[in-house]
Scaffold this motif. Structure first.
Motif, PDB file in Angstrom:
ATOM      1  N   HIS A  49      18.382 -18.693  -9.248  1.00 16.50           N
ATOM      2  CA  HIS A  49      17.666 -19.973  -9.254  1.00 16.50           C
ATOM      3  C   HIS A  49      17.656 -20.498 -10.689  1.00 16.50           C
ATOM      4  O   HIS A  49      17.178 -19.814 -11.600  1.00 16.50           O
ATOM      5  N   VAL A  70      27.173 -22.002  -3.572  1.00 18.28           N
ATOM      6  CA  VAL A  70      26.024 -22.852  -3.876  1.00 18.28           C
ATOM      7  C   VAL A  70      25.257 -23.182  -2.602  1.00 18.28           C
ATOM      8  O   VAL A  70      25.840 -23.648  -1.610  1.00 18.28           O
ATOM      9  N   ILE A  71      23.936 -22.965  -2.648  1.00 17.48           N
ATOM     10  CA  ILE A  71      23.054 -23.257  -1.520  1.00 17.48           C
ATOM     11  C   ILE A  71      22.392 -24.619  -1.696  1.00 17.48           C
ATOM     12  O   ILE A  71      22.322 -25.413  -0.756  1.00 17.48           O
ATOM     13  N   SER A  72      21.893 -24.910  -2.893  1.00 15.82           N
ATOM     14  CA  SER A  72      21.277 -26.211  -3.168  1.00 15.82           C
ATOM     15  C   SER A  72      21.509 -26.566  -4.627  1.00 15.82           C
ATOM     16  O   SER A  72      21.796 -25.704  -5.454  1.00 15.82           O
ATOM     17  N   GLU A  74      23.522 -28.321  -7.819  1.00 16.93           N
ATOM     18  CA  GLU A  74      24.926 -28.378  -8.209  1.00 16.93           C
ATOM     19  C   GLU A  74      25.147 -27.446  -9.395  1.00 16.93           C
ATOM     20  O   GLU A  74      24.261 -27.262 -10.231  1.00 16.93           O
ATOM     21  N   LYS A  93      29.028 -28.137  -5.136  1.00 17.28           N
ATOM     22  CA  LYS A  93      27.876 -28.687  -4.436  1.00 17.28           C
ATOM     23  C   LYS A  93      27.540 -27.759  -3.268  1.00 17.28           C
ATOM     24  O   LYS A  93      28.282 -26.818  -2.976  1.00 17.28           O
ATOM     25  N   PRO A  94      26.409 -27.999  -2.579  1.00 13.46           N
ATOM     26  CA  PRO A  94      26.014 -27.086  -1.498  1.00 13.46           C
ATOM     27  C   PRO A  94      27.130 -26.864  -0.479  1.00 13.46           C
ATOM     28  O   PRO A  94      27.790 -27.793  -0.028  1.00 13.46           O
ATOM     29  N   GLY A  95      27.322 -25.594  -0.147  1.00 11.73           N
ATOM     30  CA  GLY A  95      28.348 -25.215   0.801  1.00 11.73           C
ATOM     31  C   GLY A  95      29.699 -24.931   0.181  1.00 11.73           C
ATOM     32  O   GLY A  95      30.614 -24.479   0.869  1.00 11.73           O
ATOM     33  N   THR A 115      18.597 -25.673  -8.722  1.00 16.42           N
ATOM     34  CA  THR A 115      19.889 -25.207  -8.240  1.00 16.42           C
ATOM     35  C   THR A 115      19.759 -23.751  -7.795  1.00 16.42           C
ATOM     36  O   THR A 115      19.167 -22.928  -8.480  1.00 16.42           O
ATOM     37  N   HIS A 116      20.322 -23.461  -6.626  1.00 22.19           N
ATOM     38  CA  HIS A 116      20.218 -22.125  -6.035  1.00 22.19           C
ATOM     39  C   HIS A 116      21.597 -21.712  -5.558  1.00 22.19           C
ATOM     40  O   HIS A 116      22.244 -22.439  -4.810  1.00 22.19           O
ATOM     41  N   PHE A 117      22.066 -20.555  -6.011  1.00 21.42           N
ATOM     42  CA  PHE A 117      23.359 -20.060  -5.569  1.00 21.42           C
ATOM     43  C   PHE A 117      23.359 -18.540  -5.510  1.00 21.42           C
ATOM     44  O   PHE A 117      22.503 -17.875  -6.096  1.00 21.42           O
TER      45      PHE A 117
END
Length: 206
Positions: A49, A70-72, A74, A93-95, A115-117
């Protein structure tokens, strides 16, 4: 590790939020899920995060390939290709996902707040070599001998790097070099005007 699926203790559940790997502050932290927490898996991940402008510092892995998903928010991932002698950069970007091959030098920068990945590995225990450690333990005399870098200039430049760094910039960084006594605020300009990331004219195709 050998796992017996017939064992009464066999389980297929794990909670990465219960194992903190590194916490810079309440908004920038890393948790993890590896075989020590869930022995049935033969891989592992960091759950990351970050706020805008925070960087997972340059590093490399000696024993694993890494996938960033990436979940949310960028993120910008960059990796040095040792065969073409070039940096490969991707705006995620997400996905979306990018990969770091084993042994390749890389880093990740959050382009937006919250940002969450995930960084997912193909082995349960990744080795990590931090760029911060390479810089702070390289003797100034060797920097001069190898690269003709001025010894005193090199020693002065790496003075703020006094420990292994995972997330940067360090709290108190004045962004012009050096550490101040003021707390670092992670609120940054929009991505198109970020002082470190001029995305208006990206040097590499996304």
């Amino acid at each position: 590790m050998s796992v017996n699926p017939a064992s009464p203790s066999f389980q297929l559940f794990g909670d990465s939020t219960q194992s903190v790997n590194y916490r810079r502050d309440p908004y920038n932290y890393i948790t993890q899920l590896f075989s020590d927490q869930m022995p049935a898996i033969h891989t592992g991940l960091f759950n990351v995060h970050l706020n805008q402008g925070i960087i997972v510092q340059p590093h490399w892995h000696t024993n694993v390939n890494e996938l960033v998903f990436v979940i949310s928010g960028e993120a910008m991932t960059s990796v040095f290709n040792p065969f073409t002698q070039s940096i490969m950069t991707y705006h995620l970007k997400p996905g979306q996902a990018s990969q770091f091959p084993k042994g390749w030098f890389h880093w990740i920068v959050a382009l937006r707040n919250n940002t969450h990945f995930l960084t997912i590995f193909d082995q349960p225990k990744p080795d990590i070599v931090f760029g911060s450690d390479f810089l702070r333990f390289l003797p100034k005399e060797i920097a001069n001998r190898a690269y003709c870098v001025n010894e005193s200039a090199y020693a002065n430049a790496i003075t703020p790097i006094n420990q292994s760094t995972i997330l940067g910039p360090p709290p108190g960084c004045d962004q012009n070099g050096g550490i101040t006594n003021q707390p670092y605020h992670s609120t940054q300009p929009s991505p198109t005007t970020h002082p470190y990331l001029d995305l208006s004219s990206p040097p590499y195709p996304y």
